[in-house]
Write an enzyme that holds these catalytic residues in place. Sequence first.
Site, PDB file in Angstrom:
ATOM      1  N   TYR A   1       9.033 -15.869  22.460  1.00  0.00           N
ATOM      2  CA  TYR A   1       9.770 -15.503  23.736  1.00  0.00           C
ATOM      3  C   TYR A   1       8.807 -15.427  24.996  1.00  0.00           C
ATOM      4  O   TYR A   1       7.689 -14.993  25.628  1.00  0.00           O
ATOM      5  CB  TYR A   1      10.163 -13.901  23.864  1.00  0.00           C
ATOM      6  CG  TYR A   1      11.308 -13.277  22.552  1.00  0.00           C
ATOM      7  CD1 TYR A   1      12.116 -14.462  22.027  1.00  0.00           C
ATOM      8  CD2 TYR A   1      11.664 -12.073  22.060  1.00  0.00           C
ATOM      9  CE1 TYR A   1      12.925 -13.844  21.041  1.00  0.00           C
ATOM     10  CE2 TYR A   1      12.237 -11.652  21.256  1.00  0.00           C
ATOM     11  CZ  TYR A   1      13.149 -12.340  20.502  1.00  0.00           C
ATOM     12  OH  TYR A   1      13.763 -12.012  20.072  1.00  0.00           O
TER      13      TYR A   1
ATOM     14  N   HIS B   1      10.517 -14.165  11.239  1.00  0.00           N
ATOM     15  CA  HIS B   1      11.184 -14.746  12.349  1.00  0.00           C
ATOM     16  C   HIS B   1      11.680 -16.388  11.837  1.00  0.00           C
ATOM     17  O   HIS B   1      10.742 -16.769  11.805  1.00  0.00           O
ATOM     18  CB  HIS B   1      10.196 -14.651  13.747  1.00  0.00           C
ATOM     19  CG  HIS B   1      11.094 -14.677  15.155  1.00  0.00           C
ATOM     20  ND1 HIS B   1      10.313 -15.246  16.233  1.00  0.00           N
ATOM     21  CD2 HIS B   1      12.336 -14.793  15.116  1.00  0.00           C
ATOM     22  CE1 HIS B   1      11.602 -15.246  16.746  1.00  0.00           C
ATOM     23  NE2 HIS B   1      12.423 -14.500  16.411  1.00  0.00           N
TER      24      HIS B   1
END
Length: 315
Positions: free
Chosen positions: A56, A141
């Site tokens: 992110y 992830h």
Amino acid sequence: MRVTKLGGSGCPVSVLSFGAAGLGNLLGQVSDADARGAVDAAWDVGVRYFDTAPHYGLGLSERRLGEALRGRPRDAYTVSTKVGRILEPLAELYGDDRAEGFAVPATHRRRWDFSADGVLRSIEDSLVRLGLDRIDVVYLHDPDGHGEQALREAYPALERLRAQGVVRAIGAGMNQADMLARFVRDTDVDAVLCAGRYSLLDRRAADELLPEAAARGKSVVVGGVFNSGLLADPRPGATFDYAAAPPDLLDRALWLKAVCERHGVPLRAAALAFPLRHPAVASVLVGARSAAEVRDAAALFARPVPDALWEELGL
């Protein structure tokens, strides 16, 4: 705000949790002040579970979240981050990261790495960016294209870290349900983070993932309850999974909105409430970019949804 536990780990999470992708300038710039204000507002409304990732904003989300949490009692909140992408600094600046969805300078490149060493390096780097003494929950992830390495190398590394007490809970976070069901079935994860696959419009997680989790005492954290926008504001041009919503889904979303309005409930409130009707769901993860967005989400989350609405929807 009510607190639940992730699987058998005992790791506490608030039933409404804060998704920090927006703090990494997802889809547009967020000022430092707005980022800090969003976390402060989340704390004020009782949120105690915060989720981030190196992906992110090339680490910006982790840095901003760590700074905003600094000074708060460390045992009073839970932080999760993710492994699978190593951030490697670039010798020169090559534009920005908007191709990946983040309005930040391209100071690093992402390298997929689900090796055991990659897990350790990723966690070490995240601890530095967060400025924390520990990470409570670590998710693999998006291992979609790296499933076998993730299961063979990355997952056992996380299991060892949990056994050593370095992390409290482990799992996987994805935008699909099938592979998450495999992690729940074939490993000893505490929880999985499922984005977009258990909403009023997309209930694929109910086919296998949620029953498996419930049967095995594992927890599911649900994100993407608005399916990237369509359930927040169904209208022509609205997005579903970050692309223009097809006509049939738009029609379905408009019907859902009409049903909710007949019962005096905003569609977004029903979308937030829906996942927690399943016993395997421990928390609903909501992204926010400002204090106002956090307060709005918390107010909607607190709205009661009558049983008659669920009955009309067939839920």
